[in-house]
Design a protein around this motif. Structure first.
Motif, PDB file in Angstrom:
ATOM      1  N   GLU A 104       0.823  -1.207   0.000  1.00 44.05           N
ATOM      2  CA  GLU A 104       0.000   0.000   0.000  1.00 44.05           C
ATOM      3  C   GLU A 104       0.859   1.260   0.000  1.00 44.05           C
ATOM      4  OE1 GLU A 104      -2.772   0.397   3.285  1.00 44.05           O
ATOM      5  OE2 GLU A 104      -4.027   1.668   2.035  1.00 44.05           O
ATOM      6  N   GLY A 105       0.434   2.217  -0.803  1.00 54.27           N
ATOM      7  CA  GLY A 105       1.177   3.460  -0.887  1.00 54.27           C
ATOM      8  C   GLY A 105       2.101   3.473  -2.095  1.00 54.27           C
ATOM      9  N   ASP A 106       2.294   2.302  -2.699  1.00 52.73           N
ATOM     10  CA  ASP A 106       3.200   2.209  -3.841  1.00 52.73           C
ATOM     11  C   ASP A 106       2.439   1.733  -5.072  1.00 52.73           C
ATOM     12  OD1 ASP A 106       5.505   2.068  -5.421  1.00 52.73           O
ATOM     13  OD2 ASP A 106       6.689   1.487  -3.684  1.00 52.73           O
ATOM     14  N   VAL A 107       2.547   2.502  -6.131  1.00 49.20           N
ATOM     15  CA  VAL A 107       1.807   2.138  -7.339  1.00 49.20           C
ATOM     16  C   VAL A 107       2.744   1.658  -8.445  1.00 49.20           C
ATOM     17  CG1 VAL A 107      -0.171   3.616  -6.860  1.00 49.20           C
ATOM     18  CG2 VAL A 107       1.790   4.588  -8.021  1.00 49.20           C
ATOM     19  N   HIS A 108       3.999   1.371  -8.072  1.00 44.30           N
ATOM     20  CA  HIS A 108       4.952   0.877  -9.070  1.00 44.30           C
ATOM     21  C   HIS A 108       4.897  -0.652  -9.098  1.00 44.30           C
ATOM     22  CE1 HIS A 108       6.465   4.800  -7.814  1.00 44.30           C
ATOM     23  NE2 HIS A 108       6.823   4.930  -9.072  1.00 44.30           N
ATOM     24  N   ASP A 132      -0.505  -1.191  -4.695  1.00 46.12           N
ATOM     25  CA  ASP A 132      -1.172  -0.374  -3.680  1.00 46.12           C
ATOM     26  C   ASP A 132      -2.067  -1.268  -2.812  1.00 46.12           C
ATOM     27  OD1 ASP A 132      -1.727   1.973  -2.369  1.00 46.12           O
ATOM     28  OD2 ASP A 132      -3.158   2.734  -3.848  1.00 46.12           O
ATOM     29  N   THR A 157      11.360   4.217  -1.113  1.00 44.48           N
ATOM     30  CA  THR A 157      11.732   4.198   0.295  1.00 44.48           C
ATOM     31  C   THR A 157      10.504   4.484   1.139  1.00 44.48           C
ATOM     32  OG1 THR A 157      13.713   5.314  -0.406  1.00 44.48           O
ATOM     33  CG2 THR A 157      13.335   5.201   1.938  1.00 44.48           C
ATOM     34  N   THR A 158       9.719   5.418   0.623  1.00 44.87           N
ATOM     35  CA  THR A 158       8.617   5.954   1.404  1.00 44.87           C
ATOM     36  C   THR A 158       7.481   4.963   1.616  1.00 44.87           C
ATOM     37  OG1 THR A 158       7.859   6.867  -0.654  1.00 44.87           O
ATOM     38  CG2 THR A 158       9.067   8.326   0.792  1.00 44.87           C
ATOM     39  N   THR A 159       7.522   3.812   0.989  1.00 42.31           N
ATOM     40  CA  THR A 159       6.449   2.853   1.212  1.00 42.31           C
ATOM     41  C   THR A 159       6.966   1.563   1.827  1.00 42.31           C
ATOM     42  OG1 THR A 159       6.719   2.150  -1.067  1.00 42.31           O
ATOM     43  CG2 THR A 159       4.908   3.641  -0.591  1.00 42.31           C
ATOM     44  N   MET A 160       8.286   1.442   1.889  1.00 46.08           N
ATOM     45  CA  MET A 160       8.844   0.165   2.271  1.00 46.08           C
ATOM     46  C   MET A 160       8.599  -0.192   3.730  1.00 46.08           C
ATOM     47  SD  MET A 160      12.686  -1.001   1.845  1.00 46.08           S
ATOM     48  CE  MET A 160      13.059   0.305   2.954  1.00 46.08           C
ATOM     49  N   SER A 161       8.535   0.840   4.578  1.00 42.88           N
ATOM     50  CA  SER A 161       8.478   0.537   6.008  1.00 42.88           C
ATOM     51  C   SER A 161       7.241  -0.282   6.375  1.00 42.88           C
ATOM     52  CB  SER A 161       8.556   1.819   6.820  1.00 42.88           C
ATOM     53  OG  SER A 161       7.560   2.697   6.391  1.00 42.88           O
ATOM     54  N   PRO A 185      14.697   0.196  -2.444  1.00 47.92           N
ATOM     55  CA  PRO A 185      15.291   0.474  -1.130  1.00 47.92           C
ATOM     56  C   PRO A 185      15.608  -0.782  -0.311  1.00 47.92           C
ATOM     57  CG  PRO A 185      13.017   1.319  -1.307  1.00 47.92           C
ATOM     58  CD  PRO A 185      13.250   0.395  -2.426  1.00 47.92           C
TER      59      PRO A 185
ATOM     60  N   TYR B  86      -4.661   8.625   1.395  1.00 51.17           N
ATOM     61  CA  TYR B  86      -4.655   7.588   2.433  1.00 51.17           C
ATOM     62  C   TYR B  86      -5.122   8.149   3.786  1.00 51.17           C
ATOM     63  CZ  TYR B  86      -1.962   5.228  -1.143  1.00 51.17           C
ATOM     64  OH  TYR B  86      -1.549   4.686  -2.337  1.00 51.17           O
ATOM     65  N   LEU B  92       2.211   6.461   7.667  1.00 51.29           N
ATOM     66  CA  LEU B  92       2.732   7.431   6.715  1.00 51.29           C
ATOM     67  C   LEU B  92       2.629   6.897   5.300  1.00 51.29           C
ATOM     68  CD1 LEU B  92       6.026   8.458   8.501  1.00 51.29           C
ATOM     69  CD2 LEU B  92       4.171  10.009   7.937  1.00 51.29           C
ATOM     70  N   PHE B  93       1.754   7.501   4.517  1.00 53.15           N
ATOM     71  CA  PHE B  93       1.703   7.184   3.094  1.00 53.15           C
ATOM     72  C   PHE B  93       1.724   8.480   2.317  1.00 53.15           C
ATOM     73  CE2 PHE B  93      -0.594   3.261   4.520  1.00 53.15           C
ATOM     74  CZ  PHE B  93       0.361   2.365   4.069  1.00 53.15           C
ATOM     75  N   TYR B  94       2.557   8.548   1.305  1.00 57.89           N
ATOM     76  CA  TYR B  94       2.537   9.711   0.434  1.00 57.89           C
ATOM     77  C   TYR B  94       1.371   9.580  -0.538  1.00 57.89           C
ATOM     78  CZ  TYR B  94       6.961  11.642   1.947  1.00 57.89           C
ATOM     79  OH  TYR B  94       7.932  12.227   2.689  1.00 57.89           O
ATOM     80  N   THR B  96      -0.812   9.200  -3.760  1.00 53.97           N
ATOM     81  CA  THR B  96      -0.543   8.592  -5.074  1.00 53.97           C
ATOM     82  C   THR B  96      -1.719   8.899  -6.001  1.00 53.97           C
ATOM     83  OG1 THR B  96      -1.556   6.506  -4.367  1.00 53.97           O
ATOM     84  CG2 THR B  96       0.848   6.661  -4.187  1.00 53.97           C
ATOM     85  N   PHE B 286      17.334   7.127   3.570  1.00 50.22           N
ATOM     86  CA  PHE B 286      16.676   6.104   4.388  1.00 50.22           C
ATOM     87  C   PHE B 286      17.688   5.252   5.138  1.00 50.22           C
ATOM     88  CE2 PHE B 286      14.589   2.176   5.521  1.00 50.22           C
ATOM     89  CZ  PHE B 286      13.444   2.669   6.141  1.00 50.22           C
ATOM     90  N   ASN B 287      18.546   4.557   4.384  1.00 51.64           N
ATOM     91  CA  ASN B 287      19.450   3.604   5.030  1.00 51.64           C
ATOM     92  C   ASN B 287      20.518   4.282   5.892  1.00 51.64           C
ATOM     93  OD1 ASN B 287      18.326   1.094   4.110  1.00 51.64           O
ATOM     94  ND2 ASN B 287      19.010   1.711   2.074  1.00 51.64           N
ATOM     95  N   TRP B 319      12.745  10.682   4.534  1.00 50.48           N
ATOM     96  CA  TRP B 319      11.616   9.929   5.082  1.00 50.48           C
ATOM     97  C   TRP B 319      11.301  10.505   6.471  1.00 50.48           C
ATOM     98  CZ3 TRP B 319       7.542   7.428   4.006  1.00 50.48           C
ATOM     99  CH2 TRP B 319       6.961   6.509   4.886  1.00 50.48           C
TER     100      TRP B 319
END
Lengths: 227, 339
Positions: A104-108, A132, A157-161, A185, B86, B92-94, B96, B286-287, B319
């Motif tokens: 979720e949060g990733d559309v790739h 997503d 990166t922003t969706t990986m967590s 990431p 979202y 936390l979601f950006y 889309t 991030f890392n 992030w």
């Protein structure tokens, strides 16, 4: 029954159709392979997959980039669609099922689709959740299908967590389930920290890992046949 | 030096009191949001919240800039795409794109809204720019960003189709990119009017991980040139991933500076571009910044500077969950760095 020479010619044409991303030719030679009595498995593994192995090499050498890769995948699927109904189930001891999706949060979903393709080739039952995908859905689908594998992808990166939580929930409910994570990431560190069983950092690594996987299947197939 | 003077000096190629440490990409932090009591999903939709959230990073950490917006959907939304923020979750979601406007090759001749810079959240971002400037009283620069045409195309149509068509039907893709470049120019003109101090163009969809340098030069570069020729404030060309093969072309696009991520070998880039080129980068946000230790942060920042970056700048958006002590370690590292 085709002669050995003719068989090689057919396989060569399937291989080249994939490399040259020619869907029509892949379809045509897949039909010829069936008409002339080749085993569907041989046409897939020694034709289409051999082509994809070469594509992987070209990609690694930066001869091919993602657009070419996507077109080659289309050609592979064109052949696979014709051959698959005729595949005899091989007992390779690795047949399984996989739940795959982008978090979720990733559309790739390009990396995810490349990995999915290799599972399709390998004869896995693939439950593709798309992109997503809410995190709970992965856990739900794994429990519903009792799949052996779950593949989670995130390109940003922003969706990986979000992956960390899914891995935790999956392992809690089903410790035997194998979890692979992928995306730009991802790293071995993160896979270890979050308890995933494997990772692929990007589309090219995913492709390489997926091809390695299918290449090992191909070896198993050859060994099984030699016995 | 104030942060604003420092960043202006960097763009002018002049000496600074210490290395500048800023970004042209999003850098809102959870620490800042918590202090303000704002939800991440809502700061994209309210100019005051957006401005305050952006300003919280320099205020809390002494970062050399504030940047709005935080997401990558502003231009696509102005063209007519629907977005998902979202709002249902605290996670936390950006935002889309929920619904693309081009669904097939035939729809690529879609006409763009004439008053695109008045659509969607463009006016809201402009308001946020004004509010952030007021709040920072000319001491900290306010930056913004737009997408590059190819990356924007990937937002308004299926990336899968776009990539294949850039090979099979380059003319069609070229025509679309040309139209999108005009949209981007209209939006950035509006940001300039709102008072931004610098602007970043993010063309990360065209990284050499995805597209060959050959297609980059043929399809991407001409439109980037067209865009940078229109920018009147200091400008940055940002592409992430494997960028060493295209740094020359990135400079040729006409930006004042280029921005690259941790996968760029800065030493090689510096050799290729010479001592005067402005190269911003290139720590892993991030890392290193989020999941690293303060020691790793310090080492990484020192290495960026040793390798020859012109300013310390992240490889991507920061992030939000960056631990404050890591952010502080980064600022300490630039303050203590001896040239």
């Amino acid at each position: 029954m085709a002669t050995e020479e003719r068989k090689q010619e057919i396989l060569e044409n399937l291989k080249n159709a994939v490399i040259e991303y020619d869907e029509d030719t892949a379809r045509e030679w897949a039909q010829i392979a069936l008409d002339e009595g080749l085993k569907a498995n041989d046409a897939i593994f020694d034709g289409l997959v051999t082509g994809m192995e070469e594509v992987g090499r070209l990609f690694e050498e930066e001869e091919y980039f993602v657009p070419e890769l996507l077109m080659c995948a289309d050609a592979l699927y064109a052949g696979l669609d014709i051959l698959r109904p005729h595949v005899e189930q091989l007992d390779l001891g690795v047949r399984g099922s996989v739940v795959i999706g982008t978090v979720e949060g990733d559309v790739h979903d390009i990396g995810k689709n490349i990995v999915k393709m290799m599972f399709d080739v390998a004869g896995f039952t693939v439950y593709d959740l798309g992109r997503d995908v809410p995190l709970d859905k992965f856990v739900e689908e794994q429990l519903r299908t009792d799949s052996d594998l779950v593949c989670l992808s995130a390109m940003m990166t922003t969706t990986m967590s979000g992956m960390e939580k899914v891995i935790h929930d999956l392992k809690e409910k089903n410790p035997d389930c194998i979890i692979m994570i992928g995306g730009a990431p991802a790293s071995q560190d993160i896979a270890d920290k979050w308890g995933a069983d494997g990772y692929a950092a990007d589309a090219s690594n995913a492709l390489k890992d997926a091809i390695d996987m299918v290449s090992s299947l191909k070896r198993l197939k050859q060994e099984a046949e030699a016995e | 030096m104030t942060a604003k003077e420092r960043v202006a000096s960097v763009f002018a190629g002049e000496k600074t009191d210490r290395p500048a440490c800023f970004s042209g990409l999003g850098n809102v932090t959870t620490a800042g949001l918590e202090k303000l009591g704002y939800k991440f999903a809502e700061v994209h939709l309210d100019s005051r919240q957006m401005a305050e959230a952006a300003v919280s990073t320099p205020k809390l950490f002494g970062f050399d800039c504030a940047v709005v917006p935080f997401d990558l959907c502003v231009e696509a939304e102005a063209i007519g795409c629907e977005i998902n923020t979202y709002a249902h979750t605290e996670d936390l979601f950006y935002p889309t794109i929920k619904e693309k406007v081009i669904h097939s090759e035939d729809e690529m001749d879609l006409s763009m809204p004439a008053d695109v810079a008045e659509k969607g959240r463009v006016p809201l971002v402009c308001e946020a720019i004004g509010l952030a400037k007021e709040e920072l009283k000319g001491e900290v620069p306010v930056g913004s960003y737009v997408l590059g045409p190819f990356t924007l195309a990937g937002q308004i149509m299926e990336l899968n189709d776009l990539l294949k068509l850039s090979f099979k039907k380059p003319d069609k893709v070229e025509a679309l990119l040309d139209k999108l470049a005009d949209v981007i120019i209209a939006v950035l003109k509006r940001y300039e009017k709102a008072g931004i101090d610098y602007l970043t163009v993010r063309e990360m969809g065209a990284t050499s991980d995805v597209l060959s340098p050959r297609i980059f030069k043929k399809l991407i570069l001409p439109n980037l040139k067209k865009i940078f020729a229109e920018i009147t404030v200091p400008s940055v060309n940002h592409i992430c991933g494997k960028t060493n093969p295209i740094v020359g072309a990135m400079v040729e696009a006409g930006a004042d500076a280029i921005s690259v991520d941790q996968r760029n070998e800065i030493i090689k880039t510096r050799e290729e571009l010479g001592p005067d080129a402005l190269v911003f980068g290139n720590y892993d946000p991030f890392n290193v910044l989020v999941s690293g230790t303060p020691e790793l942060v310090e080492q990484t920042i020192n290495k960026c500077l040793d390798d020859g970056v012109s300013a310390v700048w992240p490889g991507c958006d920061i992030w939000p969950t960056v631990p404050p002590r890591n952010f502080e370690a980064m600022m300490d590292a630039v303050r203590n760095y001896a040239r």
